[in-house]
Design an enzyme around this catalytic site. Structure first.
Site, PDB file in Angstrom:
ATOM      1  N   LEU A   1       0.850  -1.120   0.076  1.00 57.60           N
ATOM      2  CA  LEU A   1      -0.189   0.003   0.041  1.00 57.60           C
ATOM      3  C   LEU A   1       0.611   1.363   0.024  1.00 57.60           C
ATOM      4  O   LEU A   1       0.485   1.968   0.192  1.00 57.60           O
ATOM      5  CB  LEU A   1      -0.861  -0.026   1.282  1.00 57.60           C
ATOM      6  CG  LEU A   1      -1.815  -1.249   0.964  1.00 57.60           C
ATOM      7  CD1 LEU A   1      -2.759  -1.206   2.390  1.00 57.60           C
ATOM      8  CD2 LEU A   1      -3.027  -0.848  -0.040  1.00 57.60           C
ATOM      9  N   ARG A   2       2.001   1.170  -0.219  1.00 56.47           N
ATOM     10  CA  ARG A   2       3.057   2.341  -0.227  1.00 56.47           C
ATOM     11  C   ARG A   2       2.617   3.083  -1.430  1.00 56.47           C
ATOM     12  O   ARG A   2       2.391   2.600  -2.634  1.00 56.47           O
ATOM     13  CB  ARG A   2       4.515   1.867  -0.501  1.00 56.47           C
ATOM     14  CG  ARG A   2       5.362   2.974  -0.475  1.00 56.47           C
ATOM     15  CD  ARG A   2       6.569   2.442  -0.718  1.00 56.47           C
ATOM     16  NE  ARG A   2       6.739   1.709  -2.024  1.00 56.47           N
ATOM     17  CZ  ARG A   2       7.990   1.105  -2.401  1.00 56.47           C
ATOM     18  NH1 ARG A   2       9.007   0.996  -1.635  1.00 56.47           N
ATOM     19  NH2 ARG A   2       8.142   0.164  -3.524  1.00 56.47           N
TER      20      ARG A   2
ATOM     21  N   ASP B   1      -0.355  -9.154  -5.714  1.00 55.63           N
ATOM     22  CA  ASP B   1       0.982  -8.742  -5.798  1.00 55.63           C
ATOM     23  C   ASP B   1       0.980  -7.314  -6.307  1.00 55.63           C
ATOM     24  O   ASP B   1       1.646  -6.821  -6.920  1.00 55.63           O
ATOM     25  CB  ASP B   1       1.696  -9.615  -6.495  1.00 55.63           C
ATOM     26  CG  ASP B   1       3.269  -9.428  -6.585  1.00 55.63           C
ATOM     27  OD1 ASP B   1       3.572  -8.952  -5.622  1.00 55.63           O
ATOM     28  OD2 ASP B   1       3.972  -9.804  -7.600  1.00 55.63           O
TER      29      ASP B   1
END
Lengths: 427, 327
Positions: free
Chosen positions: A67-68, A309
């Site tokens: 979730l960066r 992914d």
């Protein structure tokens, strides 16, 4: 807008966990599923979602999503990945420990959970680091990570120094009852590889990662599982041989499960054929035979989950020669359309495809999710499986545009996503 | 496909990135054009005014003396203004990205970039991002391609052997890391050579080689039997120990080209090498300097071939510039 009682009416409900495939109303109240089929006494909906000609299924459980945000200073973008997840039907996400923050301390776990809470969208489950700082040498404080809320530990894409560290880590995680998540890759065999080692990569002059980089590491892992008896989930397999090895291990009763990334069910080494950095993936896309092996694993049950992914990258990360670019695909919103494409291509049944996105991954984590059983948290998505759309700015919510599917047309769109009975996304 | 961006809308050569997918006619046209430039280098004033007023930038992200010099000479003999930039000591070492470097130079009204880079696909990436009137010539990218080297080798073969089709050609050595070998294999296939052999230990062959349609040999004597052309590849010294090869002595023992080994080939076989050569490692001095060696001829023809490619690609750039002015 928040509603206490929601009726999702006339949709085709597919809940593989309960073997349900029927057109029926679904009743939600107080954030939970309350009934399916017959209305509970006195149920008066605040909101009715007309799901005629649509699929209604449990919210997706994604076993690998980063979730960066590539533009972390952009306040507007801060929750972009959460919005992308909700729009993609994903309601629970397991974050690998190797994102922008290494998840090796309770403080980082709390930070991620707070961030998820602030976003008010998907449920986030951080995977704790197996080794301190992901250094591959020293065991992390798994007990503290577990207390902070980690269900699983793993080393992400970072290597573990040797078989002895693996053995000790498995034993120590097993002592805490933690699930161990591993992506098998022998770093010495990988070398500086960036694509599958085969003729396509050789023609392009790109250093290859041989299939045995995966199978050698998997063989070691399976031997250690046999030795320790600790439960391991193998993340993002890419080779047919690995699927065969896993099938054998499962037949022998070893406690191992596995997933593949959704794009690996579709793309092969040919995807990089034009130095397309958007096809720079970890593990690399492999051969036609490998893809066939992965799909066989999906349909036969050896592989129990499809993960996104998801790895959003800034534009700059792709502005270079292939080898110098960062690997990873932004793919939260591709889970559903690519899973439906597998159904369209008769690779798996619709029910199996939904199971791979819901009950399969939820079962790996042992969480109460991925099902519409009355009483569970109402994580639900409504799907217009015939809706055609194009991967472009109008639909895409992730900050990362790093997908080989940009401007490509797909069928199947999530029209509504409910998380704990709250509408998190609506088209 | 890479070859799609190598041509302009009118089908003229714009970039020269790889030989893969090119038509035989184009390769012959490059060689025919090079023929006309061979005589220029013999003149007292070794210049033609074809690229007068044009600016060519040699952008070498990786060290090279021979290739950079021949490109520079070729450009100068075509009367172009040439700028050679050693990127290792310039902007990118200060953290500037590859594209910013290119765009800054482009803003200085450059007409052509000659690019060498350690990463495969770098020239292709740059070609995708330059303005329509700018051409990119690949002077070697990673392990991928070195198309001008392959063309000068083909030019050398044609000058000596004539027809390509009946030839048996052996490429010997570090195929795995060689961009020259990859481009030569493409060129030989395009020109109709039916017997192309690669000779190397398994550690120096690329993965999937069995799918390539080439004849693979691990025995130099067997591989050289009755060949017409022997192309030796440079063996980088850093690959002579550790995981690829045990030692240079052992490599020379099995794969070094000696006079005795060369006798397996046809009596009129020629010996080629893209240079720089490692005497006593991949080739014996008596062979490198022997009557069958055409190594120095290759170097000379390199200028003519590069003149041909620079002038052909620049022609497309002129057409783009004219179209821009007209609009």
């Amino acid at each position: 807008m928040s509603y206490d009682r929601i009726l999702i009416d006339q949709g085709r409900i597919i809940d593989p966990a309960n073997n349900v495939d029927a057109v029926a109303p679904l009743y939600i109240a107080g954030g939970r599923v309350v009934a399916l089929g017959r209305a509970p006494d006195g149920f008066e909906p605040d909101r009715v979602i007309d799901a005629r000609d649509r699929l209604v299924c449990p919210g997706f459980v994604d076993l690998c999503a980063r979730l960066r945000s590539p533009d972390v200073e952009d306040a507007d973008a801060e929750f972009a990945e959460y919005r992308a997840a909700a729009a993609g039907g994903v309601t629970t996400m397991l974050c690998p420990p190797d994102g922008s923050l290494v998840i090796d301390s309770p403080a980082v776990v709390r930070l991620l959970r707070e961030q998820a809470q602030n976003a008010g969208l998907g449920k986030v489950l951080p995977t704790g680091a197996l080794t301190r700082g992901l250094n591959g040498q020293d065991l992390s404080e798994m007990g503290a990570l577990q207390q902070a809320g980690c269900l699983a530990v793993g080393n992400g894409d970072a290597p573990v120094a040797n078989a002895l560290v693996w053995r000790r880590a498995l034993e120590y995680a097993g002592f805490h009852g933690l699930l161990v998540i591993a992506r098998p890759e022998d770093v010495s065999l990988k070398g500086d590889g960036c694509v599958h080692e085969g003729w396509v990569g050789s023609e392009l002059g790109l250093p290859g990662i041989p299939a045995c980089a995966e199978t050698v590491a998997l063989a070691q892992l399976l031997a250690l599982v046999e030795q320790t008896g600790v439960r391991v989930h193998v993340n993002r397999l890419s080779t047919a041989r690995a699927v065969d090895m896993l099938a054998l291990a499962q037949a022998q009763g070893l406690p191992v499960s596995a997933d593949i990334a959704i794009h690996h069910a579709h793309l092969t080494e040919a995807a990089v054929g034009n130095f397309d950095a958007n096809a720079h993936a970890v593990p690399p896309f492999r051969t036609v035979d490998d893809r066939a092996g992965l799909i066989k694993g999906l349909s036969q049950g050896v592989i129990c989950a499809l993960c996104s992914d998801h790895h959003p990258l800034a534009l700059d990360a792709r502005q270079d020669a292939f080898q110098a670019t960062l690997p990873g695909l932004a793919s939260l919103q591709m889970l559903l359309p690519l899973a439906l494409r597998l159904v369209e291509e008769n690779e798996v049944t619709l029910s199996r495809a939904i199971a791979l996105l819901t009950s399969g991954p939820a079962g790996v984590l042992g969480i109460e999710a991925g099902t519409l059983t009355p009483g569970v948290s109402a994580d639900v998505c409504v799907i217009d499986s015939g809706r055609e759309w194009t991967v472009n700015e109008s639909f895409w919510l992730s900050c990362g545009r790093n997908t080989p599917y940009w401007n490509k047309a797909f069928k199947g769109l999530v029209t509504h996503t409910l998380i704990s009975g709250r509408l998190a996304s609506e088209l | 496909m890479i070859r799609d961006i190598q041509f302009d809308d009118a089908g003229r050569l714009r970039h020269f990135l790889t030989l893969e997918g090119l038509a035989p006619a184009l390769l012959y046209r490059i060689m025919d054009t090079a023929e006309s430039f061979v005589s220029v280098t013999d003149r007292q004033i070794k210049k033609v005014p074809l690229l007068r007023g044009k600016t060519i930038v040699n952008l070498f992200f990786e060290n090279s003396t021979r290739t950079r010099t021949t490109f520079e000479l070729a450009a100068k003999r075509l009367s172009a203004d040439v700028l050679s930039i050693n990127i290792a000591t310039s902007a990118t070492s200060k953290g500037e990205g590859l594209l910013d470097t290119i765009w800054n130079l482009q803003a200085m009204h450059v007409d052509m970039f000659v690019v060498r880079h350690a990463h495969s696909g770098a020239a292709h990436f740059i070609a995708q991002h330059v303005e329509p009137h700018v051409s990119v010539i690949n002077a070697g990218d990673g392990r991928h391609a070195h198309p001008t080297q392959a063309m000068l080798d083909m030019f050398t073969i044609r000058r000596i052997k004539g027809d390509f089709t009946p030839l048996s050609v052996a490429i010997v050595g570090d195929i795995l890391h060689s961009r020259v070998a990859r481009s030569e294999i493409h060129a030989l296939k395009i020109l109709g050579v039916s017997d192309i052999r690669v000779i190397a230990p398994p550690t120096l062959l690329p993965g999937g080689i069995e799918q390539s349609g080439l004849r693979v040999f691990h025995d130099l004597d067997a591989g050289l039997r009755d060949v017409d052309v022997v192309i030796m590849l440079r063996l980088q010294r850093e690959r002579m120990s550790g995981t690829f090869l045990p030692s240079k002595q052992e490599y020379y023992l099995r794969f070094g080209l000696t006079e005795a080994r060369l006798r397996q080939a046809r009596p009129d076989a020629i010996v080629m090498h893209p240079g720089p050569i490692n005497r006593g490692v991949e080739i014996d001095s008596r062979v490198a300097d022997g009557v069958q060696s055409v190594i120095l001829q290759q170097v000379g023809y390199g200028i003519a071939i590069r003149m041909a490619i620079l002038s052909m690609a620049m022609h497309s750039g002129d057409a783009a510039a004219a179209a821009r002015e007209a609009s």
